[in-house]
Scaffold this motif. Structure first.
Motif, PDB file in Angstrom:
ATOM      1  N   GLU A  84      19.564 -75.676  27.554  1.00 47.99           N
ATOM      2  CA  GLU A  84      17.806 -75.709  28.017  1.00 47.99           C
ATOM      3  C   GLU A  84      17.540 -76.375  28.197  1.00 47.99           C
ATOM      4  N   PRO A  85      16.167 -76.587  28.989  1.00 47.97           N
ATOM      5  CA  PRO A  85      15.269 -77.806  29.166  1.00 47.97           C
ATOM      6  C   PRO A  85      14.494 -77.628  28.322  1.00 47.97           C
ATOM      7  N   HIS A  86      13.560 -78.612  27.852  1.00 44.70           N
ATOM      8  CA  HIS A  86      13.142 -78.530  26.568  1.00 44.70           C
ATOM      9  C   HIS A  86      13.540 -78.926  24.923  1.00 44.70           C
ATOM     10  N   THR A  87      15.004 -78.470  25.526  1.00 45.53           N
ATOM     11  CA  THR A  87      15.893 -78.381  23.818  1.00 45.53           C
ATOM     12  C   THR A  87      15.895 -80.346  23.552  1.00 45.53           C
ATOM     13  N   THR A  88      16.130 -80.477  21.958  1.00 46.02           N
ATOM     14  CA  THR A  88      16.384 -81.817  21.720  1.00 46.02           C
ATOM     15  C   THR A  88      17.266 -82.444  21.609  1.00 46.02           C
TER      16      THR A  88
ATOM     17  N   THR B 292      13.134 -86.622  31.917  1.00 54.99           N
ATOM     18  CA  THR B 292      13.443 -85.716  31.685  1.00 54.99           C
ATOM     19  C   THR B 292      12.974 -84.290  30.600  1.00 54.99           C
ATOM     20  N   SER B 293      11.706 -85.057  29.980  1.00 55.17           N
ATOM     21  CA  SER B 293      11.176 -84.330  29.439  1.00 55.17           C
ATOM     22  C   SER B 293      11.331 -83.197  27.965  1.00 55.17           C
ATOM     23  N   ARG B 294      12.588 -84.744  27.262  1.00 54.69           N
ATOM     24  CA  ARG B 294      13.149 -84.012  26.899  1.00 54.69           C
ATOM     25  C   ARG B 294      12.583 -85.343  24.909  1.00 54.69           C
ATOM     26  N   LYS B 295      12.784 -85.051  23.989  1.00 52.54           N
ATOM     27  CA  LYS B 295      12.897 -85.763  23.016  1.00 52.54           C
ATOM     28  C   LYS B 295      14.456 -85.847  22.583  1.00 52.54           C
TER      29      LYS B 295
ATOM     30  N   GLU C 103      10.642 -90.336  22.875  1.00 52.17           N
ATOM     31  CA  GLU C 103       9.879 -89.105  23.735  1.00 52.17           C
ATOM     32  C   GLU C 103       8.894 -89.785  24.551  1.00 52.17           C
ATOM     33  N   ASN C 104       8.358 -89.153  25.696  1.00 48.58           N
ATOM     34  CA  ASN C 104       7.574 -89.226  26.300  1.00 48.58           C
ATOM     35  C   ASN C 104       7.549 -91.091  26.391  1.00 48.58           C
TER      36      ASN C 104
END
Length: 144
Positions: free
Chosen positions: A90-94, A118-121, A134-135
């Motif tokens: 899922e989106p935002h899943t590390t 992707t704005s993901r960790k 990140e970022n």
């Protein structure tokens, strides 16, 4: 090295998705979702170049031309694992990736941009340390 009987250990990365560990070698074509993985990888290559990414072909130790080096770098095992993680979670899943070797400079730069886009960790455990991306930044502050 090969002439002297010394073999280089192949790059291998793994990622756990839905309690199943998926393992990738550099240039791996064995995964059952390889088409989707490589499609995502092509998309990431395009997006990171828009962000200013340029392949660091000098880190590729192969005796081949720069275009071939660029292609070899593009399919490093951690990139395949991350691409699979992106299409399978899922989106935002590390994303958590384990790599058997030290991450190369080129992949390090690329993963920083992937995390930003992707704005993901993304956590990559290589032979030396944990890298928390990140970022567009890494916890190692580019010193590893």
């Amino acid at each position: 090295m090969e002439k002297g009987g010394i073999l280089k250990e192949p790059g291998c990365s793994s990622i756990e998705v839905n309690n199943v560990i998926h393992e990738f070698l550099s240039g791996d074509l064995k995964h059952h979702e390889r088409r989707s993985i490589y499609q995502k990888l092509e998309e990431l290559n395009y997006l990171t170049k828009l962000e200013g990414y340029s392949p660091a072909t000098e880190v590729a130790l192969h005796d081949i031309d720069d275009k071939q080096k660029e292609l070899a770098l593009a399919v490093h095992s951690e990139r395949l694992a991350i691409s699979y993680g992106l299409i399978s979670t899922e989106p935002h899943t590390t994303l958590r990736v384990v790599k058997n070797l030290r991450i190369c400079d080129d992949c390090h730069a690329m993963i920083k941009l992937i995390a930003k886009i992707t704005s993901r960790k993304i956590v990559v455990r290589d032979r030396n340390r944990f890298h928390h991306f990140e970022n567009g930044h890494c916890s190692c502050k580019d010193y590893w």
